[in-house]
Design an enzyme around this catalytic site. Structure first.
Site, mmCIF file in Angstrom:
data_model
loop_
_atom_site.group_PDB
_atom_site.id
_atom_site.type_symbol
_atom_site.label_atom_id
_atom_site.label_comp_id
_atom_site.label_asym_id
_atom_site.label_seq_id
_atom_site.Cartn_x
_atom_site.Cartn_y
_atom_site.Cartn_z
ATOM 1 N N SER A 197 0.821 -1.225 0.000
ATOM 2 C CA SER A 197 0.000 0.000 0.000
ATOM 3 C C SER A 197 0.846 1.262 0.000
ATOM 4 O O SER A 197 0.506 2.259 0.629
ATOM 5 C CB SER A 197 -0.950 0.004 1.196
ATOM 6 N N ARG A 257 -6.365 0.086 8.185
ATOM 7 C CA ARG A 257 -4.939 -0.203 8.202
ATOM 8 C C ARG A 257 -4.307 0.194 9.534
ATOM 9 O O ARG A 257 -4.765 1.124 10.200
ATOM 10 C CB ARG A 257 -4.238 0.558 7.074
#
Length: 376
Positions: free
Chosen positions: A29, A303
């Site tokens: 990411s 996250r």
């Protein structure tokens, strides 16, 4: 973005036959989709092939803008595109989708390291590509419903993605005859061209092929990580693994770009933790830096956020040896800290590589127009 500056920073990319690799330097990411799109814009007309070892346990997002970058800095900025297109892929390379939409289609190889969810791949090929230009390696792993069910235990134990990739790869290793793509597809090879007939064991024609390699997931998630096992993925996530999965010889490696973010992330926890950070990292919350929570592309979990790790950066640079580095999410860092932070990054790179990077690209948002070149 200063278009001419970015083009100058990428000088030499896609200039000759060989492999040009995009890799994630942290836990994932970091903006690989964004960078893949930028490199596709730059390499349009030169890139002949894109390949990936991706599976449905990772996702990549990019935006093709109506005024996308052209390789020639004197060319008009505006090109014919009816509207901005958001591209999200899990199985096909982002660059393949960009090049197709831009009118510079390339051949796409879903290589032997890929793990395929049949419906996702079908949908992405139909949406972005011409199926006649897509080649699926016969030994790419196929994910079954039973693999997804089995993977739910991993979700509970180590906060995995639960997409079935690990069990599918295990079946391939155990020589299950139904574990690979040739049990589902009828893999076809390109026609003979320029006197060269491609085979699955000799796919590349290094007289002509300019290959963009998109590497899935992130360096520190590698299966062989000495720090984080068992909180890892089902394979290595390095340049050399990407080359091996596509059966590209190391001698054909031309350029590498590695993506990082100012505040690295890990996938969100489930019943148990998704793993620790490095010894020089602290886990923080998005609210601590004035940012909203981020949601993962695949799992849709919030996250986990960490501070920058110099240890992680050094290990990643040593393993992947990138020519160019991309530091994304610079907008998460106070402006007054930018130069000091990036100077430290450049110095840490030099300590590992014995030289400074060819360029440091910096990202401030999700579009290629948000990318600039850092000048010390």
């Amino acid at each position: 973005m200063t278009r001419a500056a970015v083009i100058e920073a990428l000088k030499g990319w896609f200039a000759e036959p060989g492999a040009y690799v995009l890799v994630d330097g942290q836990f994932g990411s970091t903006g690989k989709g964004l960078m893949a799109g930028l490199l596709a814009e730059y390499g349009a007309g030169a890139i002949t092939h894109c390949t990936t070892n991706a599976g449905p346990n990772s996702g990549h997002t990019a935006y093709l803008q109506s005024g996308y970058m052209a390789p020639d800095p004197t060319a008009p900025v505006e090109k014919a595109l009816p509207r901005e297109r958001k591209i999200v892929t899990q199985q096909v390379p982002v660059a393949s989708a960009f090049l197709s939409l831009m009118g510079y289609p390339c051949q796409t190889l879903i290589n032997a390291g890929a793990m395929i969810e049949e419906e996702i791949l079908r949908r992405e090929v139909e949406e972005w590509l011409d199926y006649r230009s897509v080649y699926i390696h016969p030994t790419a792993a196929m994910i079954s419903r039973e693999d997804v069910v089995a993977d739910k235990l991993v979700v509970a134990a180590i906060a995995g993605t639960g997409k079935g990739t690990g069990p599918a790869l295990a079946r391939k290793v155990m020589r299950d005859p139904n574990a690979t793509a040739e049990s589902v597809y009828r893999p076809m090879l390109p026609d003979k061209a320029d006197g060269f007939q491609r085979t699955w064991d000799r796919f590349w024609d290094w007289r002509n092929d300019v290959v963009f390699v998109e590497t899935a997931q992130g360096f520190s998630l590698g299966l062989n990580s000495g720090r984080f096992y068992p909180n890892v993925t089902s394979r290595e996530c390095t340049v050399m693994q990407a080359l091996a999965d596509a059966r590209i010889p190391a001698q054909m490696l031309r350029k590498v770009i590695s993506c990082f973010r100012t505040y690295p992330i890990r996938v969100g926890n489930t019943e148990n933790s998704s793993g620790d950070g490095y010894l020089d990292q602290v886990e923080i919350r998005f609210s601590d830096i004035g940012q909203p929570d981020e949601i993962t592309t695949v799992t849709k979990r919030v996250r986990r956020l960490f501070t920058w790790s110099r240890i992680q950066f050094a290990e990643s640079i040593a393993a992947n040896r990138p020519d160019v580095i991309f530091i994304n999410f610079m907008n998460y860092l106070p402006v007054e800290q930018h130069n000091e932070f990036l100077s430290g990054v450049a110095d840490d790179y030099e300590k590992v590589m014995g030289k400074y990077p060819d360029a440091i690209l910096v990202g401030y948002g999700p579009r290629s127009s948000d990318i600039d070149v850092w000048e010390p």
